[in-house]
Write a protein that holds these residues in place. Structure first.
Motif, PDB file in Angstrom:
ATOM      1  N   HIS A   3       1.517  -6.751  -2.396  1.00  0.00           N
ATOM      2  CA  HIS A   3       2.905  -6.267  -2.321  1.00  0.00           C
ATOM      3  C   HIS A   3       3.562  -6.457  -3.684  1.00  0.00           C
ATOM      4  O   HIS A   3       3.944  -7.572  -4.044  1.00  0.00           O
ATOM      5  CB  HIS A   3       3.635  -7.055  -1.217  1.00  0.00           C
ATOM      6  N   HIS A  49       6.061  -4.230  -6.926  1.00  0.00           N
ATOM      7  CA  HIS A  49       6.903  -3.073  -7.273  1.00  0.00           C
ATOM      8  C   HIS A  49       6.851  -2.784  -8.770  1.00  0.00           C
ATOM      9  O   HIS A  49       6.739  -3.700  -9.577  1.00  0.00           O
ATOM     10  CB  HIS A  49       8.356  -3.335  -6.865  1.00  0.00           C
ATOM     11  N   GLU A  78       6.173   0.804   0.275  1.00  0.00           N
ATOM     12  CA  GLU A  78       6.980   0.015   1.216  1.00  0.00           C
ATOM     13  C   GLU A  78       8.033   0.961   1.785  1.00  0.00           C
ATOM     14  O   GLU A  78       8.893   1.456   1.046  1.00  0.00           O
ATOM     15  CB  GLU A  78       7.624  -1.183   0.506  1.00  0.00           C
ATOM     16  N   ASP A 118       5.494  -9.843  -3.591  1.00  0.00           N
ATOM     17  CA  ASP A 118       6.651  -8.932  -3.611  1.00  0.00           C
ATOM     18  C   ASP A 118       7.272  -8.954  -5.021  1.00  0.00           C
ATOM     19  O   ASP A 118       8.486  -8.977  -5.191  1.00  0.00           O
ATOM     20  CB  ASP A 118       7.671  -9.316  -2.536  1.00  0.00           C
ATOM     21  N   HIS A 127       8.764  -8.084  -8.512  1.00  0.00           N
ATOM     22  CA  HIS A 127       9.692  -7.039  -8.961  1.00  0.00           C
ATOM     23  C   HIS A 127       9.964  -7.142 -10.463  1.00  0.00           C
ATOM     24  O   HIS A 127      11.028  -6.722 -10.932  1.00  0.00           O
ATOM     25  CB  HIS A 127      11.036  -7.150  -8.239  1.00  0.00           C
TER      26      HIS A 127
END
Ligand code: AMP
Ligand code: FE
Ligand code: FE
Ligand code: ZN
Length: 288
Positions: free
Chosen positions: A10, A12, A66, A252, A254
């Motif tokens: 996961h 970005h 996502e 996650d 970022h």
């Protein structure tokens, strides 16, 4: 590979609200010692091609996204995030839904900016679009504009109740979560519920809904995530066990929009292999 593989499912890029380009993301993943990384930008597959082109030797890339979803079983409807792995990026219905949600994000962003401006806050929509650089627009891009305007100093502060967390928080038109699961499976992909117990992000769905989602085709739950407390992680794990769902852990990541680092949380090889086995082979794991 001697030690256990390091798998982060996961992350970005600048294709949504991360700060590394897809190429920089896969290079950073290799530098962080990952063996497998998934690119999962919000509501888009726009980063897939450049991540693939830049894939360093020894790193495997899981192409994903996502999805911004909503459960309409409560009033007001509850937002949730669905990770989707290895789906066909040309599946027409899914492509249409993603485009619709991206447009809804822009419309919502513009309305948030109008509310801010009505209160005398000096931010502009064109400036925020420029900041998003053509990627899926999200509140982190508005947060950056608030930082540039000197109104807050950190993204965390921008997500506080006085700003984007409550006062200037507006809903967007997301995908019905049951429809999203159906479309992802129809596109040969594997759906995993992202941070399902993240109470710090707001309301969470009841466990009964997760059971219904499992019956509708959900494959797994993300347990190890920075937004889950140790007790929440244990709860998610136990629930997954009861429902026969696989369990993932992921950063996650970022970029500089969050403090978490690549590989801060990882997924075990069994869960990863189950995801690959459940995917219908339309989009393969790519190896660098
Ligand atoms: P949006 O997708 O526009 O609703 O914005 C949600 C995104 O903002 C999430 O995907 C996170 O990347 C980010 N986010 C949410 N809460 C926070 C927070 N407290 N601090 C920093 N980023 C956050
Ligand atoms: Fe995000
Ligand atoms: Fe999320
Ligand atoms: Zn995410």
């Amino acid at each position: 590979m001697s030690a256990a593989p390091r798998i982060d499912l996961h992350t970005h890029s600048t294709a949504s609200d991360g700060t590394l380009s897809p190429a920089e993301l896969v290079r950073a993943a290799a530098e962080a010692g990952l063996d497998v990384v998934a690119i999962t930008d919000h509501d888009t597959t726009a980063g897939w091609a450049s991540a693939l082109d830049a894939l360093p030797a020894g790193l495997s890339l899981v192409r994903g996204a996502e999805l911004s979803c909503r459960w309409y079983g409560e009033e007001p409807a509850l937002p949730l995030h669905l990770l989707a792995y290895l789906f066909d990026p040309d599946a027409p219905e899914l492509v249409a839904e993603l485009a619709r949600v991206r447009a809804a994000r822009e419309e919502r962003g513009e309305r948030i900016v109008a509310l801010l401006r009505a209160d005398g806050v000096d931010v502009s929509w064109p400036e925020i679009l420029t900041g998003a650089g053509g990627g899926t627009v999200g509140r982190p891009h508005i947060a950056q504009a608030l930082i540039r305007a000197g109104l807050v100093t950190t993204t965390t502060e921008a997500f506080g109740p006085d700003w984007l967390g409550e006062r200037y928080r507006l809903p967007k038109e997301d995908i019905d979560v049951f429809r999203a699961i159906r479309l992802v499976r129809a596109a040969g992909g594997v759906p995993v519920f992202a941070h399902p117990r993240a109470t710090r992000r707001g309301r969470i769905v009841p466990d009964e809904l997760i059971a219904d989602l499992a019956a509708a085709g959900l494959a797994g739950l993300e347990a190890d995530h920075e937004d889950h407390s140790p007790a929440e992680r244990a709860h998610v794990r136990a629930l997954a066990g009861e429902l026969g769902l696989l369990v993932t852990g992921s950063s996650d990541f970022h970029g500089t929009h969050k403090t978490v680092r690549l590989g801060a949380f990882t997924t075990g090889p069994e869960a990863y292999e189950r995801i690959v086995a459940e995917a219908r082979g339309v989009t393969e794991v790519a190896s660098g």
